[in-house]
Design a protein around this motif. Structure first.
Motif, short mmCIF file in Angstrom:
data_model
loop_
_atom_site.label_atom_id
_atom_site.label_comp_id
_atom_site.label_asym_id
_atom_site.label_seq_id
_atom_site.Cartn_x
_atom_site.Cartn_y
_atom_site.Cartn_z
N ILE A 56 0.86 -1.18 0.00
CA ILE A 56 0.00 0.00 0.00
C ILE A 56 0.90 1.22 0.00
O ILE A 56 1.80 1.34 0.81
CB ILE A 56 -0.93 0.06 1.23
CG1 ILE A 56 -1.88 -1.12 1.23
CG2 ILE A 56 -1.71 1.38 1.26
CD1 ILE A 56 -2.77 -1.17 2.47
N ARG A 97 -3.67 -9.35 5.90
CA ARG A 97 -4.08 -7.98 5.58
C ARG A 97 -5.44 -7.62 6.11
O ARG A 97 -5.77 -6.46 6.26
CB ARG A 97 -4.06 -7.79 4.07
CG ARG A 97 -2.69 -8.04 3.47
CD ARG A 97 -2.75 -8.08 1.95
NE ARG A 97 -1.51 -8.61 1.41
CZ ARG A 97 -1.31 -8.83 0.12
NH1 ARG A 97 -2.27 -8.57 -0.73
NH2 ARG A 97 -0.16 -9.30 -0.31
N GLN A 98 -6.29 -8.61 6.42
CA GLN A 98 -7.62 -8.30 6.92
C GLN A 98 -7.76 -8.64 8.40
O GLN A 98 -8.86 -8.65 8.92
CB GLN A 98 -8.69 -9.06 6.13
CG GLN A 98 -8.95 -8.47 4.76
CD GLN A 98 -10.13 -9.13 4.09
OE1 GLN A 98 -10.01 -10.18 3.50
NE2 GLN A 98 -11.29 -8.52 4.19
N SER B 30 -17.48 -8.68 0.59
CA SER B 30 -17.79 -8.96 1.98
C SER B 30 -16.67 -8.37 2.83
O SER B 30 -15.54 -8.85 2.79
CB SER B 30 -17.88 -10.48 2.20
OG SER B 30 -18.93 -11.01 1.46
N PRO B 31 -16.97 -7.37 3.59
CA PRO B 31 -15.89 -6.69 4.31
C PRO B 31 -15.59 -7.34 5.65
O PRO B 31 -16.39 -8.08 6.21
CB PRO B 31 -16.48 -5.30 4.53
CG PRO B 31 -17.95 -5.56 4.71
CD PRO B 31 -18.27 -6.74 3.83
N SER B 32 -14.43 -7.03 6.17
CA SER B 32 -14.14 -7.22 7.58
C SER B 32 -14.35 -5.86 8.24
O SER B 32 -13.96 -4.83 7.70
CB SER B 32 -12.71 -7.69 7.81
OG SER B 32 -12.52 -8.98 7.29
N SER B 94 -12.26 -3.15 6.16
CA SER B 94 -11.11 -3.70 5.45
C SER B 94 -11.64 -4.68 4.42
O SER B 94 -12.39 -5.60 4.75
CB SER B 94 -10.19 -4.42 6.44
OG SER B 94 -9.12 -5.05 5.76
N GLY B 95 -11.26 -4.46 3.15
CA GLY B 95 -11.84 -5.27 2.10
C GLY B 95 -10.89 -6.32 1.58
O GLY B 95 -9.81 -6.53 2.12
N VAL B 96 -11.28 -6.93 0.49
CA VAL B 96 -10.48 -7.99 -0.10
C VAL B 96 -9.18 -7.44 -0.63
O VAL B 96 -8.12 -8.04 -0.49
CB VAL B 96 -11.27 -8.67 -1.25
CG1 VAL B 96 -10.39 -9.65 -1.99
CG2 VAL B 96 -12.49 -9.38 -0.68
N ALA B 98 -5.88 -5.41 -0.81
CA ALA B 98 -4.93 -5.01 0.23
C ALA B 98 -4.88 -3.51 0.42
O ALA B 98 -4.49 -3.02 1.46
CB ALA B 98 -3.54 -5.52 -0.12
N SER B 99 -5.26 -2.75 -0.57
CA SER B 99 -5.16 -1.29 -0.46
C SER B 99 -6.35 -0.67 0.24
O SER B 99 -6.39 0.52 0.44
CB SER B 99 -5.01 -0.68 -1.85
OG SER B 99 -6.18 -0.91 -2.61
N LYS B 100 -7.33 -1.47 0.61
CA LYS B 100 -8.56 -0.90 1.15
C LYS B 100 -8.66 -1.13 2.64
O LYS B 100 -9.24 -2.10 3.10
CB LYS B 100 -9.77 -1.49 0.43
CG LYS B 100 -9.81 -1.14 -1.04
CD LYS B 100 -9.86 0.36 -1.24
CE LYS B 100 -9.92 0.70 -2.73
NZ LYS B 100 -9.81 2.15 -2.95
#
Lengths: 112, 113
Positions: A56, A97-98, B30-32, B94-96, B98-100
């Motif tokens: 990122i 990452r999540q 589907s987010p975290s 936080s999404g699928v 990596a930048s989100k």
């Protein structure tokens, strides 16, 4: 034992100087982050590294350069400091990452 | 696109009364979802997280949050506020990709004696 540590805790410097902030995590995580928190508490991600690779890179001035010598460290170097760089900078790490991020205590940077 | 909106910048409640901090999100995947707390001059600490398991998530210090897909909400609640709950609270999506990783603007919770 501190999980995510940052040094220094406070940094006061003059405009135009170059400074570095260091971050270390002892959690064995593979992903590390740098965030900037402004005076209104707004948090914005700046960089993220996964296994020493940049994944990122948000829109930040190229005066900011992250360096990851190994998985446990992610340092932030700032060239030609400006007044607007004054903020609290947080380092964080996560396993994946999540997943949950663990934050350091912050480095309070004041540029005069 | 992904975004998160914390609907209140400041919430003030009396000690012993319920707390409700509101968060709405939008996500193509589907987010975290996470709630973090920041006490004055401290780093952020995880309160709880949702990762597509149970929609009612229990966290530390008596907090819980319910994921409501139909309302795209992830509000944080606590039945009875304590003085030590006074802090800044951040909702995070936080999404699928990596930048989100997006933080909400924060809600400052004040507790009146």
């Amino acid at each position: 034992d501190t999980a995510v540590s940052q040094t220094p805790k406070y940094l006061v410097t003059q405009m135009g100087n170059d400074k570095s902030i260091k971050c270390e995590q002892n959690l064995g995580h593979d992903t590390m982050y740098w965030y900037k928190q402004d005076s209104k508490k707004f948090l914005k991600i700046m960089f993220s590294y996964n296994n020493k690779e940049l994944i990122i890179n948000e829109t930040v001035p190229n005066r900011f350069s992250p360096k990851s010598p190994d998985k446990a460290h992610l340092n932030l170097h700032i060239n030609s400091l400006e007044l607007g760089d004054s903020a609290v900078y947080f380092c964080a790490s996560s396993q994946g990452r999540q997943e949950t991020q663990y934050f350091g205590p912050g480095t309070r940077l004041l540029v005069l | 696109a992904q975004s998160v909106t914390q609907l209140d910048s400041h919430v003030s409640v009396s000690e012993g009364t319920p707390v409700l901090l509101r968060c709405n999100y939008s996500s193509s995947y589907s987010p975290s979802l996470f709630w973090y707390v920041q006490h004055p001059n401290k780093g952020l600490q995880l309160l709880l997280k949702y990762t597509s398991a149970a929609t009612l998530v229990k966290g530390i210090n008596g907090f819980e949050a319910e994921f409501k897909k139909s309302e795209t909400s992830f509000h944080l609640t606590k039945p009875s506020a304590h003085m030590s709950d006074a802090a800044e609270y951040f909702c995070v999506v936080s999404g699928v990709s990596a930048s989100k990783i997006i933080f909400g603007s924060g809600t400052r919770l004040s507790i009146r004696p």
